[in-house]
Each structure stands twice: as C-alpha cells, then as structure tokens.
Design an enzyme around this catalytic site. Structure first.
Site, PDB file in Angstrom:
ATOM      1  N   GLY A  71      -5.738  33.990 102.365  1.00 14.88           N
ATOM      2  CA  GLY A  71      -5.002  34.846 103.284  1.00 14.88           C
ATOM      3  C   GLY A  71      -3.913  35.646 102.582  1.00 14.88           C
ATOM      4  N   GLN A 177      -4.212  32.718 111.587  1.00 10.48           N
ATOM      5  CA  GLN A 177      -4.083  31.615 112.551  1.00 10.48           C
ATOM      6  C   GLN A 177      -4.891  31.832 113.830  1.00 10.48           C
ATOM      7  OE1 GLN A 177      -2.758  28.673 112.018  1.00 10.48           O
ATOM      8  NE2 GLN A 177      -1.538  29.023 110.176  1.00 10.48           N
ATOM      9  N   CYS A 321       4.810  26.775 103.482  1.00  8.20           N
ATOM     10  CA  CYS A 321       5.306  27.351 102.240  1.00  8.20           C
ATOM     11  C   CYS A 321       6.793  27.080 102.061  1.00  8.20           C
ATOM     12  CB  CYS A 321       5.065  28.858 102.220  1.00  8.20           C
ATOM     13  SG  CYS A 321       3.406  29.264 102.685  1.00  8.20           S
TER      14      CYS A 321
HETATM   15  C1  LIG Z   1      -0.248  33.391 109.190  1.00  8.64           C
HETATM   16  C2  LIG Z   1      -0.604  33.069 107.777  1.00  8.64           C
HETATM   17  N1  LIG Z   1      -0.807  34.067 106.903  1.00  8.64           N
HETATM   18  C3  LIG Z   1      -1.138  33.840 105.630  1.00  8.64           C
HETATM   19  C4  LIG Z   1      -1.272  32.570 105.154  1.00  8.64           C
HETATM   20  C5  LIG Z   1      -1.640  32.369 103.720  1.00  8.64           C
HETATM   21  O1  LIG Z   1      -3.000  32.006 103.591  1.00  8.64           O
HETATM   22  P1  LIG Z   1      -3.523  31.299 102.261  1.00  8.64           P
HETATM   23  O2  LIG Z   1      -2.939  29.918 102.258  1.00  8.64           O
HETATM   24  O3  LIG Z   1      -5.024  31.284 102.404  1.00  8.64           O
HETATM   25  O4  LIG Z   1      -3.090  32.124 101.115  1.00  8.64           O
HETATM   26  C6  LIG Z   1      -1.040  31.478 106.005  1.00  8.64           C
HETATM   27  C7  LIG Z   1      -1.089  30.091 105.493  1.00  8.64           C
HETATM   28  O5  LIG Z   1      -0.191  29.301 105.725  1.00  8.64           O
HETATM   29  C8  LIG Z   1      -0.712  31.733 107.357  1.00  8.64           C
HETATM   30  O6  LIG Z   1      -0.499  30.751 108.230  1.00  8.64           O
END
Ligand SMILES: Cc1ncc(COP(=O)(O)O)c(C=O)c1O
Length: 376
Positions: A71, A177, A321
C-alpha cells in the site's frame, strides 16, 4: 490462556488457501516473467491471470493495474507519479490520511507545492463541500482515503468523485482498509487512482497494487526495466502476486458473509463492555464493521495496551506504524482538537477471519477486567 487477535487493521494472518496457492508457485515457477522462454512464459501466465482477476474484481481494465510492494508504494506512486507528470502545483488532502500519503504530500510541500489539508468533522468524516471550496485552477491532485485505518470511518469518496468530475484534478484514494470489507467498483466511485495492499486481506505482506485509470498521466518512481508497462521497474514478485490473487478471490467469494459476521462481532464486543460497566466512548461515526476505536475514560493507552497484552488480547493504539512510540494519534488530534485526552486513552480493535463470537466476547470480558483493575 488463548491469545485473541483484534488487530486485523494492522495486518491479517495469511489464509491457508493463499499458502496452498503460493507453494506450487514457489516450487514450480521460477522463470523471470520478462523472459521469452517457456520458464518465463509460465511466470508471465501467473501475472496475467492475477491481473485479470484483480481488475475484474474492481471493475477496472487489466492495463489499469500496477503491482507494487504494498500500500505504501502504491500511495507514493500515485502521489509523486501524478504530480510529476502534471503542471499544477496545488494538492488537496486531509489531515487524517495514513502516513504513506501524509508524509508523501509533506515531501511535496518541501519541494514548493501548496498543500491544503482538510480537517475532519467531529464524527471523523471529511465534508465533500470543503473539498469543493478548496479547489483551484492549479489543483492537480486530490487525495482522500476511503476508510480511515485508525477509526474505520468510511469517507464520502463517491461524493468527492462527483465533485471532481467537472475539474481537471486527479482523484486518488487510499483503498487499503476498504478492500475485503466492501465491494469496490472504481468506475462507479469516480476514482482515478486507488492504492491497495495484500496483507490486510489475508494475503502475503510486501505485495499490493495501484489502480490507475487509463489516460491518467503517471511518471514512474523507479528507474530500471520496463515492467508494468514502464510504470514500475523491477522483476515482479510472482509468488506473492499469486497469493494476492487468491486472497482477492477469497474475499470476493465470502465477503458478504464475512462482513455480516464482523457487524455481529462489533455489537457483541460493545454490548459486553457496556454490560461489564466499562466507561467508554466510540471515536468516529459511520465506521466499517471491522474496526472500532474506543476512548477509555480516565485511562492511559500504554498502560492499557500492556495490560491487554498480559491478558493475551492484541489491539493497537491507532496506526501500527506509530505503535511503540508515544506520539499522540494525528487522526484523533484532528477529530478532537478540544479533547486531548482522547488521543492518549484510545485503542483500536479490529476484527478478522479467525475471530469467533466466543473469542470476541471473551476479549471484551478480559478488557473489562483490566479496566476494573486499573480504576481501583
Ligand atoms: C490506510 C493505509 N494505507 C496504507 C497502508 C500501508 O500499506 P502497506 O503496509 O502495504 O505498505 C496501511 C497499512 O497500515 C493502511 O492502513
């Protein structure tokens, strides 16, 4: 004591069917999909089939899907790819985006772009009229997420898409999400670019994709080979893409029943907390059934999380994160500027495939026991 996982918005366990689909792809398919010999062609076939499955699941064309490492990369590719390929210097986004979007636009800001950050209403929704009012002749991109990862609040992206129909600006939405929770049809939603991730839908980590509507200008972020129609260089992760395809099929086959289950889990969870006389408020209105963000009156998030962990209940303080750091949630700060305590006493619980009514109720009871112990 059985561990109960209520942190599916952070990541989900890989589904057994996904594992079973990936094993032969690892054992038998090792060619480079760009090679023209039979070994390469076998790998290419996996990519082509996965692209077809995923595109058809979203109502998109095959050429409109770019595989990425997840993502984060999909969001970055959309934001930098579109702004670099276009003239305008104004971007509209919200103060409640995931850091994959927020930090990307902040980097644009440092390069001289003008960024408008729209704050949410108290219920956590972005008012589409505020997007309309912020539009300028030089607005090149509007980025509003479909479902917020901390509160689960569903944003009115369809309405924003309608507003943008009469404007040159491209519309990006972080769809990470929403996948697996609602049927996504990118054409009906009037979205130009949408980012997704495999590990939130019981697929593997490190794989995702970006939908890019045909005709939307996009500069590649990586220099190298000509993969993904020159939009994302690098040998594709064939096995993870096979796993991603399987996860997308699974959610398409079972999605409605699953979401009905999540709805039950959420009300059972909240009812049990109420029955146990826990004092709490739910943060956000119109949240998806899989996520609930709860502010525990008079509590502290780190003490709560540590004690939940001792009781073997896994939850999280908003975005994974920033978990482990003491920074207050930027999402809750934007929603409750006059109630700072909400940013330090709130926990996100998120349901997934291996939850049952029994373990959700049991988790709520353990949480209630922790709250009673801490208020003594
Ligand atoms: C809304 C949203 N965007 C982006 C991401 C990032 O995705 P990825 O972990 O696949 O890089 C996340 C993951 O926590 C997310 O919840």
């Amino acid at each position: 004591m059985e561990g109960i996982y209520l942190d599916h918005a952070a990541t989900t366990p890989v589904h057994e069917d996904v594992i079973q689909a990936m094993i032969p792809a690892y054992r038998e398919v090792y060619g480079n999909p760009s090679s023209i010999h039979q070994f390469g062609r076998k790998a290419r076939k996996i990519l082509d089939e996965a692209r077809r499955t995923i595109a058809s699941s979203l109502g998109a064309g095959e050429k409109e899907i770019i595989f990425t490492s997840g993502g984060t990369e999909a969001d970055n590719l959309a934001i930098f790819g579109v702004t670099e390929a276009s003239e305008g210097r104004h971007v509209i986004t919200t103060s409640i985006e995931h850091h994959a979007v927020l930090h990307a636009v902040q980097s644009l800001e440092q390069k001289g772009y003008d960024i408008t950050y729209i704050d949410p209403e108290p219920g956590g929704e972005i008012d589409p009229e505020k997007v309309r009012e912020s539009l300028r002749d030089d607005t090149v991109l509007v980025s509003v997420m479909t479902v917020n990862n901390e509160t689960g609040v569903r944003q009115p992206v369809e309405r924003i898409g309608e507003i943008l129909e009469d404007h040159e600006a491209h519309f990006h939405s972080d769809g990470v999400q929403v996948l697996g929770i609602e049927n996504v049809d990118v054409k009906e939603m009037n979205i130009d670019l949408m980012a997704f991730s495999g590990h939130k839908i019981n697929g593997p980590k490190g794989i995702g994709f970006l939908y890019v509507k045909e005709g939307v200008p996009l500069t590649s972020r990586l220099y190298g080979g000509e993969q993904e129609r020159k939009r994302r260089a690098g040998t594709e992760n064939v096995q993870a893409i096979k796993g991603l395809e399987t996860a997308v099929k699974l959610k398409d086959d079972t999605g409605e029943d699953t979401v009905r289950q999540y709805r039950k889990f959420k009300s059972l969870f909240l009812d049990t907390l109420r029955k146990e006389e826990v004092s709490f408020d739910v943060n956000g209105e119109n949240a998806v059934p899989s996520i609930v963000n709860i502010s525990f009156t008079g509590m502290n998030v780190e003490t709560l999380l540590t004690n939940f962990d001792l009781e073997k209940v896994a939850a999280s303080s908003g975005s994974a994160c920033t978990a482990g750091s003491v920074e207050p949630s930027h999402v809750l700060s934007a929603m409750f500027p006059d109630e700072p305590e909400r940013t330090t006493n709130s926990i996100r619980f998120s349901f997934g495939l291996q939850n049952t009514e029994q373990n959700v109720e049991e988790a709520a009871r353990r949480i209630a026991a922790v709250c009673k112990r801490l208020t003594k």
